[in-house]
Design an enzyme around this catalytic site. Structure first.
Site, PDB file in Angstrom:
ATOM      1  N   SER A  74       0.844  -1.192   0.000  1.00 13.36           N
ATOM      2  CA  SER A  74       0.000   0.000   0.000  1.00 13.36           C
ATOM      3  C   SER A  74       0.877   1.240   0.000  1.00 13.36           C
ATOM      4  O   SER A  74       1.986   1.239   0.539  1.00 13.36           O
ATOM      5  CB  SER A  74      -0.913   0.012   1.243  1.00 13.36           C
ATOM      6  OG  SER A  74      -1.835   1.084   1.169  1.00 13.36           O
ATOM      7  N   ASP A  75       0.386   2.288  -0.631  1.00 16.93           N
ATOM      8  CA  ASP A  75       1.120   3.555  -0.654  1.00 16.93           C
ATOM      9  C   ASP A  75       0.105   4.692  -0.696  1.00 16.93           C
ATOM     10  O   ASP A  75      -1.003   4.537  -1.218  1.00 16.93           O
ATOM     11  CB  ASP A  75       2.038   3.635  -1.869  1.00 16.93           C
ATOM     12  CG  ASP A  75       2.981   4.827  -1.781  1.00 16.93           C
ATOM     13  OD1 ASP A  75       3.967   4.735  -1.029  1.00 16.93           O
ATOM     14  OD2 ASP A  75       2.719   5.846  -2.433  1.00 16.93           O
ATOM     15  N   GLN A  76       0.503   5.828  -0.141  1.00 18.91           N
ATOM     16  CA  GLN A  76      -0.404   6.974  -0.086  1.00 18.91           C
ATOM     17  C   GLN A  76       0.284   8.232  -0.591  1.00 18.91           C
ATOM     18  O   GLN A  76       1.433   8.513  -0.234  1.00 18.91           O
ATOM     19  CB  GLN A  76      -0.891   7.198   1.348  1.00 18.91           C
ATOM     20  CG  GLN A  76      -1.981   8.252   1.474  1.00 18.91           C
ATOM     21  CD  GLN A  76      -2.497   8.336   2.904  1.00 18.91           C
ATOM     22  OE1 GLN A  76      -1.879   8.948   3.758  1.00 18.91           O
ATOM     23  NE2 GLN A  76      -3.633   7.697   3.164  1.00 18.91           N
TER      24      GLN A  76
END
Length: 204
Positions: A74-76
């Site tokens: 996951s990355d934001q």
């Protein structure tokens, strides 16, 4: 107690304690491994594309070390007026970020990847999604923003605010289809991906 069906090794590819806490809510046994990748955005890359690419790269990096596993990446990426807002790194940068964002709406792109290597690392099943969260920051004076930063020191967070902590006090509104996306791991999207990978949550 939920279980993996068929039996599989589930790995969270992240060093974030917040993502680890969120995943633990599902009651599934999992491991944590930290990916080592370059998180720099590519020239001309859109915020959504950056988040999706990095989420997949994180999952792929861990999958290379753990064949036959299910790996979550996951990355934001936070954006204001289409420009990416990175992790501030220090107090001065964080204060500048909050000053720029006060009274404004910031879009957080939280990308999610589920890398299923059970059919072999050369032919994995990859699911990708990007959850957008629209966050309106309160129009607060410099003194309050400075005080908040000195208390929580969110210098490793894009947008300089931890909504799971005291940062919620500097936010006016949060709008998203997935309530845990802003914290870093969209569980509604993730449980959908795991279901499609034949993971059962309610075995007797």
């Amino acid at each position: 107690m939920p279980s993996l069906s068929p039996p599989a090794r589930l790995i969270l590819g992240s060093s974030s304690v917040y993502r680890k806490e969120l995943l633990s809510r599902l009651g599934l046994p999992f491991e944590v491994m930290s990916p080592d990748i370059d998180e720099t955005a590519l020239p001309g890359e859109t915020p959504a594309a950056t988040a999706l690419r990095l989420a997949q790269q994180k999952a792929t990096a861990i999958a290379a070390k753990a064949p036959d596993a299910l790996v979550i990446g996951s990355d934001q990426v936070a954006t204001l007026d289409g420009a990416q807002i990175g992790k501030p790194g220090n107090h001065a940068n964080a204060l500048q970020q909050l000053q720029t964002m006060r009274g404004r709406e910031v879009i957080f792109h939280t990308a999610l990847c589920l890398f299923d290597g059970r059919s072999g690392i050369s032919s994995p099943q990859i699911q990708l999604d990007n959850i957008q969260t629209f966050v309106t920051f309160r129009d607060l004076p410099d003194a309050e923003l400075d005080a908040y930063l000195r208390i929580e020191q969110p210098y490793d967070c894009a947008g300089s605010a931890k909504n799971e902590g005291l940062g919620i006090a500097i936010l006016e509104k949060i709008s998203s289809s997935d309530p845990t996306a802003l914290t870093g791991l969209p569980l509604i999207a993730l449980t959908g991906m795991l279901r499609r990978a034949n993971i059962s949550f309610f075995n007797n």
